[in-house]
Design a protein around this motif. Sequence first.
Motif, PDB file in Angstrom:
ATOM      1  N   GLN A  17     -12.113   1.968  14.942  1.00  0.00           N
ATOM      2  CA  GLN A  17     -12.536   2.914  15.866  1.00  0.00           C
ATOM      3  C   GLN A  17     -13.213   2.305  17.007  1.00  0.00           C
ATOM      4  O   GLN A  17     -13.023   2.340  18.077  1.00  0.00           O
ATOM      5  CB  GLN A  17     -13.280   3.958  15.235  1.00  0.00           C
ATOM      6  CG  GLN A  17     -12.487   4.840  14.394  1.00  0.00           C
ATOM      7  CD  GLN A  17     -13.521   6.051  13.443  1.00  0.00           C
ATOM      8  OE1 GLN A  17     -14.885   5.759  13.828  1.00  0.00           O
ATOM      9  NE2 GLN A  17     -12.911   6.705  12.812  1.00  0.00           N
ATOM     10  N   VAL A  18     -14.013   0.975  16.750  1.00  0.00           N
ATOM     11  CA  VAL A  18     -14.819   0.339  17.791  1.00  0.00           C
ATOM     12  C   VAL A  18     -14.162  -0.490  18.524  1.00  0.00           C
ATOM     13  O   VAL A  18     -14.167  -0.609  19.729  1.00  0.00           O
ATOM     14  CB  VAL A  18     -15.957  -0.120  16.973  1.00  0.00           C
ATOM     15  CG1 VAL A  18     -16.964  -0.933  18.132  1.00  0.00           C
ATOM     16  CG2 VAL A  18     -17.003   1.094  16.426  1.00  0.00           C
ATOM     17  N   HIS A  19     -13.201  -1.363  17.647  1.00  0.00           N
ATOM     18  CA  HIS A  19     -12.622  -2.584  18.378  1.00  0.00           C
ATOM     19  C   HIS A  19     -11.150  -2.304  19.075  1.00  0.00           C
ATOM     20  O   HIS A  19     -10.828  -2.583  19.829  1.00  0.00           O
ATOM     21  CB  HIS A  19     -12.446  -3.560  17.277  1.00  0.00           C
ATOM     22  CG  HIS A  19     -13.693  -4.075  17.164  1.00  0.00           C
ATOM     23  ND1 HIS A  19     -14.691  -5.231  18.246  1.00  0.00           N
ATOM     24  CD2 HIS A  19     -14.669  -4.327  15.994  1.00  0.00           C
ATOM     25  CE1 HIS A  19     -15.869  -5.347  17.471  1.00  0.00           C
ATOM     26  NE2 HIS A  19     -15.631  -5.137  16.281  1.00  0.00           N
ATOM     27  N   GLY A  20     -10.535  -1.026  18.422  1.00  0.00           N
ATOM     28  CA  GLY A  20      -9.416  -0.845  18.785  1.00  0.00           C
ATOM     29  C   GLY A  20      -8.171  -1.798  18.682  1.00  0.00           C
ATOM     30  O   GLY A  20      -8.362  -2.701  17.877  1.00  0.00           O
ATOM     31  N   ASP A  21      -7.558  -2.010  19.637  1.00  0.00           N
ATOM     32  CA  ASP A  21      -6.534  -3.193  19.780  1.00  0.00           C
ATOM     33  C   ASP A  21      -7.099  -4.691  19.713  1.00  0.00           C
ATOM     34  O   ASP A  21      -6.319  -5.481  19.523  1.00  0.00           O
ATOM     35  CB  ASP A  21      -5.756  -3.172  21.256  1.00  0.00           C
ATOM     36  CG  ASP A  21      -4.834  -1.840  20.992  1.00  0.00           C
ATOM     37  OD1 ASP A  21      -4.433  -1.288  20.018  1.00  0.00           O
ATOM     38  OD2 ASP A  21      -4.245  -1.363  22.159  1.00  0.00           O
ATOM     39  N   ALA A  22      -8.426  -4.468  19.975  1.00  0.00           N
ATOM     40  CA  ALA A  22      -8.876  -6.036  20.091  1.00  0.00           C
ATOM     41  C   ALA A  22      -9.113  -6.569  18.631  1.00  0.00           C
ATOM     42  O   ALA A  22      -9.376  -7.580  18.113  1.00  0.00           O
ATOM     43  CB  ALA A  22     -10.346  -6.113  20.555  1.00  0.00           C
ATOM     44  N   LEU A  23      -8.823  -5.393  17.577  1.00  0.00           N
ATOM     45  CA  LEU A  23      -9.153  -5.795  16.181  1.00  0.00           C
ATOM     46  C   LEU A  23      -8.123  -6.686  15.568  1.00  0.00           C
ATOM     47  O   LEU A  23      -6.891  -6.117  15.495  1.00  0.00           O
ATOM     48  CB  LEU A  23      -9.750  -4.806  15.140  1.00  0.00           C
ATOM     49  CG  LEU A  23      -9.861  -4.936  13.767  1.00  0.00           C
ATOM     50  CD1 LEU A  23     -11.028  -5.754  13.713  1.00  0.00           C
ATOM     51  CD2 LEU A  23      -9.937  -3.717  13.116  1.00  0.00           C
ATOM     52  N   ARG A  24      -7.968  -7.896  15.316  1.00  0.00           N
ATOM     53  CA  ARG A  24      -7.015  -8.825  15.056  1.00  0.00           C
ATOM     54  C   ARG A  24      -6.844  -8.936  13.451  1.00  0.00           C
ATOM     55  O   ARG A  24      -5.653  -8.964  12.927  1.00  0.00           O
ATOM     56  CB  ARG A  24      -7.023 -10.425  15.485  1.00  0.00           C
ATOM     57  CG  ARG A  24      -6.915 -10.285  16.957  1.00  0.00           C
ATOM     58  CD  ARG A  24      -5.569  -9.958  17.519  1.00  0.00           C
ATOM     59  NE  ARG A  24      -5.493  -9.997  18.872  1.00  0.00           N
ATOM     60  CZ  ARG A  24      -5.312  -9.176  19.740  1.00  0.00           C
ATOM     61  NH1 ARG A  24      -5.397  -7.846  19.304  1.00  0.00           N
ATOM     62  NH2 ARG A  24      -5.077  -9.175  21.016  1.00  0.00           N
ATOM     63  N   LEU A  55     -21.237  -6.586  24.158  1.00  0.00           N
ATOM     64  CA  LEU A  55     -22.522  -6.339  23.682  1.00  0.00           C
ATOM     65  C   LEU A  55     -22.508  -4.502  23.271  1.00  0.00           C
ATOM     66  O   LEU A  55     -22.945  -4.021  22.257  1.00  0.00           O
ATOM     67  CB  LEU A  55     -23.375  -6.465  24.717  1.00  0.00           C
ATOM     68  CG  LEU A  55     -24.883  -5.921  24.420  1.00  0.00           C
ATOM     69  CD1 LEU A  55     -25.349  -6.372  23.075  1.00  0.00           C
ATOM     70  CD2 LEU A  55     -25.935  -6.183  25.539  1.00  0.00           C
ATOM     71  N   ALA A  56     -21.658  -3.844  24.063  1.00  0.00           N
ATOM     72  CA  ALA A  56     -21.574  -2.493  23.752  1.00  0.00           C
ATOM     73  C   ALA A  56     -21.060  -2.179  22.307  1.00  0.00           C
ATOM     74  O   ALA A  56     -21.404  -1.242  21.581  1.00  0.00           O
ATOM     75  CB  ALA A  56     -20.721  -1.696  24.847  1.00  0.00           C
ATOM     76  N   GLN A  57     -19.927  -2.853  22.190  1.00  0.00           N
ATOM     77  CA  GLN A  57     -19.184  -2.815  20.839  1.00  0.00           C
ATOM     78  C   GLN A  57     -20.255  -3.144  19.691  1.00  0.00           C
ATOM     79  O   GLN A  57     -20.190  -2.405  18.773  1.00  0.00           O
ATOM     80  CB  GLN A  57     -18.152  -3.501  20.653  1.00  0.00           C
ATOM     81  CG  GLN A  57     -16.771  -3.204  21.744  1.00  0.00           C
ATOM     82  CD  GLN A  57     -15.776  -4.109  21.492  1.00  0.00           C
ATOM     83  OE1 GLN A  57     -15.919  -5.441  21.823  1.00  0.00           O
ATOM     84  NE2 GLN A  57     -14.499  -3.672  21.770  1.00  0.00           N
ATOM     85  N   THR A  58     -20.932  -4.255  19.752  1.00  0.00           N
ATOM     86  CA  THR A  58     -21.777  -4.680  18.774  1.00  0.00           C
ATOM     87  C   THR A  58     -23.010  -3.776  18.745  1.00  0.00           C
ATOM     88  O   THR A  58     -23.337  -3.340  17.281  1.00  0.00           O
ATOM     89  CB  THR A  58     -22.626  -6.122  19.281  1.00  0.00           C
ATOM     90  OG1 THR A  58     -21.561  -7.079  19.746  1.00  0.00           O
ATOM     91  CG2 THR A  58     -23.370  -6.640  18.239  1.00  0.00           C
ATOM     92  N   ARG A  59     -23.448  -2.991  19.648  1.00  0.00           N
ATOM     93  CA  ARG A  59     -24.206  -1.823  19.453  1.00  0.00           C
ATOM     94  C   ARG A  59     -23.879  -1.021  18.677  1.00  0.00           C
ATOM     95  O   ARG A  59     -24.449  -0.139  17.906  1.00  0.00           O
ATOM     96  CB  ARG A  59     -24.815  -1.371  20.845  1.00  0.00           C
ATOM     97  CG  ARG A  59     -25.763  -2.444  21.385  1.00  0.00           C
ATOM     98  CD  ARG A  59     -26.091  -2.123  22.853  1.00  0.00           C
ATOM     99  NE  ARG A  59     -27.438  -2.722  23.448  1.00  0.00           N
ATOM    100  CZ  ARG A  59     -27.591  -2.878  24.753  1.00  0.00           C
ATOM    101  NH1 ARG A  59     -26.988  -2.209  25.431  1.00  0.00           N
ATOM    102  NH2 ARG A  59     -28.701  -3.722  24.864  1.00  0.00           N
ATOM    103  N   GLN A  60     -22.470  -0.476  19.028  1.00  0.00           N
ATOM    104  CA  GLN A  60     -21.863   0.669  18.177  1.00  0.00           C
ATOM    105  C   GLN A  60     -21.771   0.606  16.752  1.00  0.00           C
ATOM    106  O   GLN A  60     -21.601   1.491  16.209  1.00  0.00           O
ATOM    107  CB  GLN A  60     -20.444   0.923  19.006  1.00  0.00           C
ATOM    108  CG  GLN A  60     -20.273   1.738  20.097  1.00  0.00           C
ATOM    109  CD  GLN A  60     -19.022   1.896  20.630  1.00  0.00           C
ATOM    110  OE1 GLN A  60     -18.459   1.085  21.524  1.00  0.00           O
ATOM    111  NE2 GLN A  60     -18.350   2.998  20.304  1.00  0.00           N
ATOM    112  N   LEU A  61     -21.576  -0.629  16.554  1.00  0.00           N
ATOM    113  CA  LEU A  61     -21.581  -1.079  14.959  1.00  0.00           C
ATOM    114  C   LEU A  61     -22.568  -1.096  14.259  1.00  0.00           C
ATOM    115  O   LEU A  61     -22.697  -1.212  12.969  1.00  0.00           O
ATOM    116  CB  LEU A  61     -20.491  -2.360  14.891  1.00  0.00           C
ATOM    117  CG  LEU A  61     -19.240  -2.245  15.193  1.00  0.00           C
ATOM    118  CD1 LEU A  61     -18.459  -3.405  15.345  1.00  0.00           C
ATOM    119  CD2 LEU A  61     -18.655  -1.246  14.067  1.00  0.00           C
ATOM    120  N   GLY A  62     -23.863  -1.020  14.923  1.00  0.00           N
ATOM    121  CA  GLY A  62     -25.225  -1.053  14.345  1.00  0.00           C
ATOM    122  C   GLY A  62     -25.347  -0.272  13.044  1.00  0.00           C
ATOM    123  O   GLY A  62     -25.798  -0.837  11.879  1.00  0.00           O
TER     124      GLY A  62
END
Length: 251
Positions: A17-24, A55-62
């Motif tokens: 959900q957070v990384h979308g297509d960037a998740l490998r 940074l925004a993705q990192t925060r979302q996963l907190g």
Amino acid sequence: MARASMSLDELVRQLQQVHGDALRAVVLYGSAASGEQVVGHSDFNVLVIVSSIELAQTRQLGQTMRAWQEAGNPPVLVLTEPEWLRSADIFPMEYADILERHRVLHGTLSLTDLVVALHDLRWQTEQEAMGKLLRLRRGVMVAGTDTARQTDLLRSSYSALLVIFRAVLRLHGVTPARDATRVIQDVAARCGFDAAPFMAVSALVRGTALAPGATESVLAGYLSGMDTLVTYLDQFTPPPAAPAVISPVQS
């Protein structure tokens, strides 16, 4: 919404959900990847590979990561693709575990040209063993004569200790056995310490309580064994038969 009892499936869903297509790739490695974990006491070690991270993705996963660690798991290892392909010299113990036994939960894990150099593994193993010994000594001081705290210290140290023991065997050119007790016995025989205290802790983790009044002696033997291991690693020279590198295990 993250929960303290977060499962692997839920972790993967939230990462997607957070990384979308960037998740490998999302990869489980270590004992849990090969079905050797002790329910309730073994860690779920997870590697996450992304094409990029902001940074925004990192925060979302907190909240997700807090819930994951509250469930008793170590922090997730998050690397970009370039970092994954060039960091085997920095994290040789972790990479050796991943190359030997892993399970891809999502995506594709690139193993092309990945190897762990024995000299890198040798230095990290000694460093981790010394660090473990120092943490155990601090833990003993905090526990004092409290048997419950001493027992918790032994139990909580077990998983990380096995990672070090497996690395020691790899330094000898040996693929660690899947059975943890065999790993303990093999390392103890090679390094010259008594396996009995470590076997007692292995049984403790699996639900067999220490014998009445035995906690102090087990803890003393545990510390003595680690001290011997650190000295052994400080003087270690790889045997001639040991390979120069560790390569991915072919499935």
